[in-house]
Design a protein around this motif. Structure first.
Motif, PDB file in Angstrom:
ATOM      1  N   THR A  36     100.309  37.638 104.274  1.00  0.00           N
ATOM      2  CA  THR A  36     101.020  38.274 105.376  1.00  0.00           C
ATOM      3  C   THR A  36     102.038  39.271 104.839  1.00  0.00           C
ATOM      4  O   THR A  36     102.908  38.922 104.039  1.00  0.00           O
ATOM      5  CB  THR A  36     101.734  37.224 106.238  1.00  0.00           C
ATOM      6  OG1 THR A  36     100.752  36.353 106.799  1.00  0.00           O
ATOM      7  CG2 THR A  36     102.514  37.881 107.362  1.00  0.00           C
ATOM      8  N   TYR A  37     101.914  40.512 105.298  1.00  0.00           N
ATOM      9  CA  TYR A  37     102.829  41.597 104.941  1.00  0.00           C
ATOM     10  C   TYR A  37     103.777  41.777 106.120  1.00  0.00           C
ATOM     11  O   TYR A  37     103.398  42.308 107.166  1.00  0.00           O
ATOM     12  CB  TYR A  37     102.063  42.889 104.683  1.00  0.00           C
ATOM     13  CG  TYR A  37     101.096  42.831 103.515  1.00  0.00           C
ATOM     14  CD1 TYR A  37     101.399  43.457 102.304  1.00  0.00           C
ATOM     15  CD2 TYR A  37      99.867  42.163 103.626  1.00  0.00           C
ATOM     16  CE1 TYR A  37     100.507  43.417 101.234  1.00  0.00           C
ATOM     17  CE2 TYR A  37      98.985  42.109 102.565  1.00  0.00           C
ATOM     18  CZ  TYR A  37      99.301  42.738 101.376  1.00  0.00           C
ATOM     19  OH  TYR A  37      98.422  42.691 100.315  1.00  0.00           O
ATOM     20  N   ALA A  38     104.990  41.303 106.007  1.00  0.00           N
ATOM     21  CA  ALA A  38     105.965  41.384 107.086  1.00  0.00           C
ATOM     22  C   ALA A  38     106.712  42.708 107.000  1.00  0.00           C
ATOM     23  O   ALA A  38     107.197  43.091 105.934  1.00  0.00           O
ATOM     24  CB  ALA A  38     106.945  40.220 107.004  1.00  0.00           C
ATOM     25  N   GLY A  39     106.792  43.412 108.134  1.00  0.00           N
ATOM     26  CA  GLY A  39     107.529  44.664 108.124  1.00  0.00           C
ATOM     27  C   GLY A  39     106.988  45.661 109.129  1.00  0.00           C
ATOM     28  O   GLY A  39     106.016  45.404 109.857  1.00  0.00           O
ATOM     29  N   HIS A  40     107.651  46.812 109.168  1.00  0.00           N
ATOM     30  CA  HIS A  40     107.194  47.967 109.929  1.00  0.00           C
ATOM     31  C   HIS A  40     106.730  48.990 108.894  1.00  0.00           C
ATOM     32  O   HIS A  40     107.530  49.447 108.074  1.00  0.00           O
ATOM     33  CB  HIS A  40     108.321  48.550 110.780  1.00  0.00           C
ATOM     34  CG  HIS A  40     108.911  47.553 111.736  1.00  0.00           C
ATOM     35  ND1 HIS A  40     110.268  47.448 111.966  1.00  0.00           N
ATOM     36  CD2 HIS A  40     108.328  46.610 112.516  1.00  0.00           C
ATOM     37  CE1 HIS A  40     110.488  46.494 112.851  1.00  0.00           C
ATOM     38  NE2 HIS A  40     109.327  45.962 113.192  1.00  0.00           N
ATOM     39  N   PHE A  41     105.464  49.351 108.930  1.00  0.00           N
ATOM     40  CA  PHE A  41     104.884  50.174 107.876  1.00  0.00           C
ATOM     41  C   PHE A  41     104.515  51.560 108.403  1.00  0.00           C
ATOM     42  O   PHE A  41     104.035  51.700 109.525  1.00  0.00           O
ATOM     43  CB  PHE A  41     103.646  49.491 107.293  1.00  0.00           C
ATOM     44  CG  PHE A  41     103.954  48.186 106.613  1.00  0.00           C
ATOM     45  CD1 PHE A  41     104.428  48.158 105.312  1.00  0.00           C
ATOM     46  CD2 PHE A  41     103.768  46.981 107.281  1.00  0.00           C
ATOM     47  CE1 PHE A  41     104.723  46.957 104.689  1.00  0.00           C
ATOM     48  CE2 PHE A  41     104.049  45.780 106.667  1.00  0.00           C
ATOM     49  CZ  PHE A  41     104.529  45.768 105.362  1.00  0.00           C
ATOM     50  N   GLU A  42     104.744  52.561 107.564  1.00  0.00           N
ATOM     51  CA  GLU A  42     104.438  53.942 107.922  1.00  0.00           C
ATOM     52  C   GLU A  42     103.650  54.578 106.789  1.00  0.00           C
ATOM     53  O   GLU A  42     104.084  54.571 105.635  1.00  0.00           O
ATOM     54  CB  GLU A  42     105.726  54.714 108.193  1.00  0.00           C
ATOM     55  CG  GLU A  42     105.496  56.104 108.758  1.00  0.00           C
ATOM     56  CD  GLU A  42     106.769  56.708 109.314  1.00  0.00           C
ATOM     57  OE1 GLU A  42     106.800  57.945 109.492  1.00  0.00           O
ATOM     58  OE2 GLU A  42     107.731  55.950 109.585  1.00  0.00           O
ATOM     59  N   VAL A  43     102.496  55.129 107.124  1.00  0.00           N
ATOM     60  CA  VAL A  43     101.630  55.763 106.135  1.00  0.00           C
ATOM     61  C   VAL A  43     101.891  57.267 106.162  1.00  0.00           C
ATOM     62  O   VAL A  43     101.569  57.948 107.144  1.00  0.00           O
ATOM     63  CB  VAL A  43     100.147  55.477 106.410  1.00  0.00           C
ATOM     64  CG1 VAL A  43      99.261  56.159 105.360  1.00  0.00           C
ATOM     65  CG2 VAL A  43      99.895  53.974 106.440  1.00  0.00           C
ATOM     66  N   THR A  44     102.489  57.778 105.090  1.00  0.00           N
ATOM     67  CA  THR A  44     102.742  59.209 104.989  1.00  0.00           C
ATOM     68  C   THR A  44     101.878  59.880 103.931  1.00  0.00           C
ATOM     69  O   THR A  44     101.740  61.099 103.922  1.00  0.00           O
ATOM     70  CB  THR A  44     104.227  59.476 104.673  1.00  0.00           C
ATOM     71  OG1 THR A  44     104.590  58.751 103.486  1.00  0.00           O
ATOM     72  CG2 THR A  44     105.117  59.039 105.825  1.00  0.00           C
TER      73      THR A  44
END
Length: 575
Positions: A186-194
């Motif tokens: 489980t990858y906890a967080g808010h992720f943004e792909v730039t």
């Protein structure tokens, strides 16, 4: 009542018309005489249907009758005839052979006594040839690895993985054409792909083969979504995106897509505020093979949050082979008030009981399965080969247009199999509408204007099954089973899909990660699919969200078939 009025071009019923019953019947006899079992129509789709003893194959495979082959005359509201559309004949697994189907590559129904523990049965004498021997699937090679406990400064190998946020970033090491595997966890967080790829060399993020990588946005802080795709030419495969927050109204959206030519493929998005937000800047982007359910929340007066919310202006968004069910809003919501609704290919999706997560049981339903319409004109919208189900003829399924005053441009409806209510609103300059099966009530369209469809204000009475071989995972197929006959098990022919001797698992979409409904070694012929043996999956934090008529039970089911052997499919065809 709103109606689409049109001039209909008469059919050419001559022998030389390749869509006439006489031509198709003679062609089928010639194909049998020559020993062939299929033809490849470049205008048909790559799915595989299960044709019954009298069903006509969309790919032209021979069968006992071609009564399910609709004509192709199109109609326009200005009285001019359009050219013929790219349709395909219907395929039924039941005896009727009527109705329109999105599938290609039909095969015999596969009769005979079962072998082993129900893994398969002997194919019928008239069935197609079996699939080739097992071809093992080679695992893709990763350039980088991420892990929930990955560390900055690591080597980025499986043994020494990097943090996911760094690999998503332009500050990370990922270059165009490279592939990143997410190790299980489980990858906890808010992720943004730039980070971005190029048209010729996209960047790919995928769960490591055989592992489940979960992105959970239940962390402190505000964000537009759990996973935001901003970089162009990025592909995301096989991830699970969710939120475990106990308060549904405080969750973020699941996946938010802005990057042009991005692709979200074979992922699962559930229990977020909105499944996928697929916005206008994502030019020529694609959603394929995703399973999206229980997204949204209950507001003071209605449910909010859709499985897919989309708008578009340039290029064409492709939304194909997704499975949408339950949730608090619409399944596929192509709607705007001040934006644009231009350019959608909506192909071979499945939707059922969307909106059913709102408390209380309802046969009508709280939301449409698919809406394409808003306060701005719809243009270049194609719906081809989609499948829907509802428990009653008036259950909400498909709505095109919104309100009575909007002047829309054009709509194409071909080979859809719709169980439930269909509604057309607003004004339309043209409509290309043929090869569809409407099993439900209709408002806003005159069937006599579009005669090349099957109409019945009643639920289907014969069983039907459809098999879609996944274009991005050679060992995966989706099975869609209509079971109005109420059988405890439905035999789905897989003789020309799954190699004899191949090990397989079968999961219901109601329990994707639990024990398989069926597993074993395929003995050929058909696979017996248990119907209605699992309770419906409930919304996280709302254990009584699905009840009564919300639950398809044994009447309808969608399943995921997996094997370590490559599944066989007809030559890839463009719809």
């Amino acid at each position: 009542m709103l109606r689409w009025r049109a001039h209909q071009t008469p059919h050419d019923r001559s022998f030389m018309n390749p869509r006439s019953p006489l031509f198709l019947a003679l062609a089928g006899l010639l194909l049998v005489a020559c020993g062939g079992d299929r033809t490849d129509d470049p205008s048909a789709a790559s799915g595989v249907s299960t044709a019954g003893p009298t069903g006509a194959s969309a790919s032209g495979a021979p069968s006992a009758d071609v009564s399910g082959t609709p004509g192709d005359a199109d109609a326009t509201t200005d009285g001019s005839a359009l050219g013929s559309g790219a349709g395909s004949a219907s395929v039924e697994s039941g005896p009727s052979g009527t109705g329109a189907g999105p599938e290609s590559g039909g095969q015999g129904s596969g009769s005979g006594e079962p072998t082993g523990s129900g893994e398969g049965s002997e194919p019928s004498p008239g069935g197609s040839s079996a699939a080739p021997a097992c071809a093992p699937i080679a695992a893709p090679v990763a350039d980088w690895y991420a892990a929930p406990d990955g560390q900055v400064g690591a080597a980025g190998t499986r043994a020494d993985p990097l943090p996911l946020a760094l690999l998503f970033s332009t500050q990370g090491p990922v270059a165009p054409g490279e592939r990143v595997h997410l190790l299980g966890g489980t990858y906890a967080g808010h992720f943004e792909v730039t980070v971005a790829g190029t048209s010729a060399a996209p960047v790919v993020f995928a769960a490591a083969p055989g592992e489940r990588a979960i992105l959970d946005s239940n962390v402190p802080g505000e964000a537009e979504g759990g996973l935001i795709l901003r970089g162009g030419n990025v592909e995301v495969h096989d991830l699970v995106v969710t939120s475990t927050s106990p308060v549904r109204g405080q969750r973020q959206s699941g996946v938010v897509i802005y990057g042009p030519r991005t692709r979200l493929i074979n992922s699962v998005v559930h229990d977020t505020a909105q499944g996928v937000s697929f916005w206008t800047p994502a030019v020529d982007a694609e959603l394929y093979g995703n399973i999206i359910y229980h997204n949204g929340f209950t507001g003071p007066t209605r449910g909010h949050g859709h499985a897919i919310y989309t708008q578009n202006r340039e290029g064409t968004k492709r939304i194909a082979r997704n499975i949408l069910f339950f949730g608090y809003g619409t399944g596929l919501h192509a709607y705007t008030e001040g934006g644009h609704l231009q350019g959608f290919d909506i192909v071979e999706n499945v939707w059922f009981r969307t909106g059913a997560s709102v408390p209380g049981s309802s046969t009508v339903g709280e939301s449409d399965g698919c809406l394409v319409g808003g306060l701005q004109p719809v243009a270049r919208a194609r719906l081809v080969g989609n499948l829907s189900w509802g428990p009653a003829p008036h259950s909400r399924s498909l709505r095109v247009g919104w309100g009575g005053s909007v002047q829309n441009e054009d709509i194409t409806l071909i080979d859809n199999f719709l169980v439930g209510h269909f509604s057309a609103q607003g004004h339309w300059r043209s409509g290309t509408i043929h090869g569809n099966a409407f099993h439900g009530t209709i408002v806003g369209m005159e069937p006599e204007v579009y005669p090349d469809n099957d109409y019945a204000e009643a639920l289907p009475t014969t069983n039907r099954s459809v098999v879609h071989v996944n274009a991005h995972d050679p060992g995966r197929a989706e099975l869609v089973v209509y079971n109005p006959e109420g059988l405890e098990e439905v035999e789905v022919p897989l003789a020309d899909v799954l190699p004899v001797g191949a090990e397989y698992t079968l999961h219901s979409v109601m329990d994707l990660f639990g024990s398989p409904l069926r597993s074993g070694t395929f003995a050929g012929g058909s696979l017996r699919v248990p119907m209605g043996t699992l309770p419906p999956v409930q919304a996280l934090g709302d254990p009584a969200s699905i009840e009564g008529a919300d639950d398809p039970g044994a009447a309808f089911g969608v399943f995921v078939l997996r094997s370590r052997c490559a599944l066989w499919e007809p030559e890839e065809r463009e719809r």
